[in-house]
Design a protein around this motif. Structure first.
Motif, short mmCIF file in Angstrom:
data_model
loop_
_atom_site.label_atom_id
_atom_site.label_comp_id
_atom_site.label_asym_id
_atom_site.label_seq_id
_atom_site.Cartn_x
_atom_site.Cartn_y
_atom_site.Cartn_z
N UNK A 1 0.79 -1.05 -0.06
CA UNK A 1 0.06 0.08 -0.35
C UNK A 1 0.46 1.25 0.28
N UNK A 2 1.97 1.03 -0.37
CA UNK A 2 2.93 2.26 -0.13
C UNK A 2 3.29 2.71 -1.36
N UNK A 3 2.87 4.08 -2.05
CA UNK A 3 2.76 5.24 -3.44
C UNK A 3 4.23 4.75 -3.77
N UNK A 4 5.12 4.62 -2.09
CA UNK A 4 6.87 5.72 -2.76
C UNK A 4 7.35 3.80 -3.20
N UNK A 5 6.38 2.92 -3.40
CA UNK A 5 7.35 1.03 -3.67
C UNK A 5 6.55 0.55 -4.63
N UNK A 6 7.05 0.23 -5.44
CA UNK A 6 6.60 -1.04 -6.94
C UNK A 6 7.13 -1.93 -6.56
N UNK A 7 6.56 -2.83 -6.51
CA UNK A 7 7.09 -4.28 -6.56
C UNK A 7 6.44 -4.87 -8.11
N UNK A 8 7.62 -5.66 -8.67
CA UNK A 8 7.09 -6.47 -9.66
C UNK A 8 8.13 -8.00 -9.64
N UNK A 9 7.26 -8.86 -9.95
CA UNK A 9 7.95 -10.44 -9.60
C UNK A 9 8.01 -10.24 -11.29
N UNK A 10 9.24 -11.13 -11.66
CA UNK A 10 8.91 -11.41 -13.32
C UNK A 10 9.42 -13.08 -13.40
N UNK A 11 9.11 -13.92 -14.24
CA UNK A 11 9.66 -14.78 -14.56
C UNK A 11 10.81 -15.13 -15.23
N UNK A 12 11.76 -16.38 -15.12
CA UNK A 12 12.86 -16.35 -15.91
C UNK A 12 12.81 -17.16 -17.15
N UNK A 13 11.50 -17.78 -17.20
CA UNK A 13 11.44 -18.05 -18.52
C UNK A 13 12.05 -18.68 -19.27
#
Length: 325
Positions: A106-118
């Protein structure tokens, strides 16, 4: 079709949905990817990229989450790129580090993204360099890149980060000996996590000994520090941030930060160029030119290297009137 300028503008305003859409365009190798990268180019180059790597079970996600907390206390905007193994069914990120970092959701100053190695080896996803650029251009002061659990040879993070953090933990058997030929050669800062466990001091001593066996360092060279932490309780993370800031200052003073970033850009250009060539060669399957070269090799008239030279020359030379005829 996506309105790329509008999407980039929204990402600069810190809108998570716009950042997510841009990264999705990167991961999906969208036809608009060139337009996206052209729009981001003048906006990127300001973020400090920190890579976190280590064997499975050393606490990379917990340490990453604790570092986010520390940087947010300092008032910095933080982007997190968490690389996970690929699901064998969907091809997506298998573990989903966003679940383990839910306290920052919920922190607007943080963006978290998971990415797959594929399926990409090296501990990172193939689209990681472009995704880092998206987070950079979106105004993140710090981008934390957490690799998938790695062993000896998955060291791609060293070529993508301004500072590489290698995490270890006590009680992992002969872990340092096993890793010394790989990830122990790439660290700028070493962290012994789970330091409340028995053997933490011994692990730190062994690590210090292994680093001492490496290449001799001249006076003034960077000596990677060893920091002990208990990331689950946030202990020692301020010391990690201090070590990171010292390394950043050292690289800026000695010019190695600019050198690393140029090398990173060169590697990215090379990867894109090789991918384009590979795609063009793939388009030649069944093409008469490739068949003709193969026939000459079988007949002993041409060796494979000379044939490859002819093929590459044919692919890279500009199409003139004769070649179009």
């Amino acid at each position: 079709m996506v309105d790329v300028p509008e999407l980039v503008d929204q990402a600069r305003q810190g809108r998570p949905r716009a950042v997510a859409r841009l990264i999705s365009l990167v991961e999906g190798a969208s036809p608009q990817l060139r337009e996206v990268m052209a729009a981001l180019a003048p906006l990127a180059g300001r973020a400090y990229v920190v890579g976190l790597t280590g064997s499975p079970g050393v606490g990379k996600s917990t340490s990453t989450s604790a570092l986010v907390t520390a940087y947010r206390r300092a008032g910095k905007r933080v982007g997190v790129l968490a690389v996970d193994p690929s699901s064998p069914f969907s091809g997506g990120a298998l573990l989903g580090d966003r679940v383990r970092m839910s306290e920052h959701a919920s922190d607007p100053g943080v963006y978290i993204r998971s990415m797959a190695t594929r399926g990409h080896l090296g501990g990172l996803a193939w689209a990681a360099p472009q995704a880092i650029r998206v987070l950079d251009a979106a105004g993140c002061d710090v981008v934390l890149v957490e690799t998938v659990g790695v062993g000896q040879s998955e060291v791609d993070i060293a070529s993508q980060a301004d500072t590489t953090v290698v995490l270890l933990a006590p009680g992992m058997g002969d872990g340092i000996q096993a890793a010394k030929a790989g990830i122990l050669e790439i660290g700028d800062v070493y962290v012994v996590n789970k330091a409340d466990r028995d053997g933490a001091d011994a692990t730190a001593r062994e690590l210090n000994h292994m680093l001492g066996l490496g290449e001799a360092r001249a006076p003034g060279d960077w000596r990677p520090p060893i920091v002990k932490t208990v990331a689950a309780r946030g202990e020692g993370l301020d010391e990690v941030v201090e070590a990171l800031e010292k390394h950043r200052a050292w690289t800026e003073e000695h010019g190695t930060l600019a050198t690393r970033r140029r090398a990173r850009a060169a590697r990215e250009v090379e990867t894109i160029a090789v991918t384009q060539l590979r795609e063009r060669i793939g388009d030649l399957r069944g093409d008469r030119r490739l068949d003709a070269l193969a026939e000459r090799i079988v007949a002993g008239e041409l060796d494979p290297y000379a044939a490859a030279d002819e093929l590459v020359a044919g692919l890279t030379e500009p199409a003139g009137p004769a070649s179009r005829a």
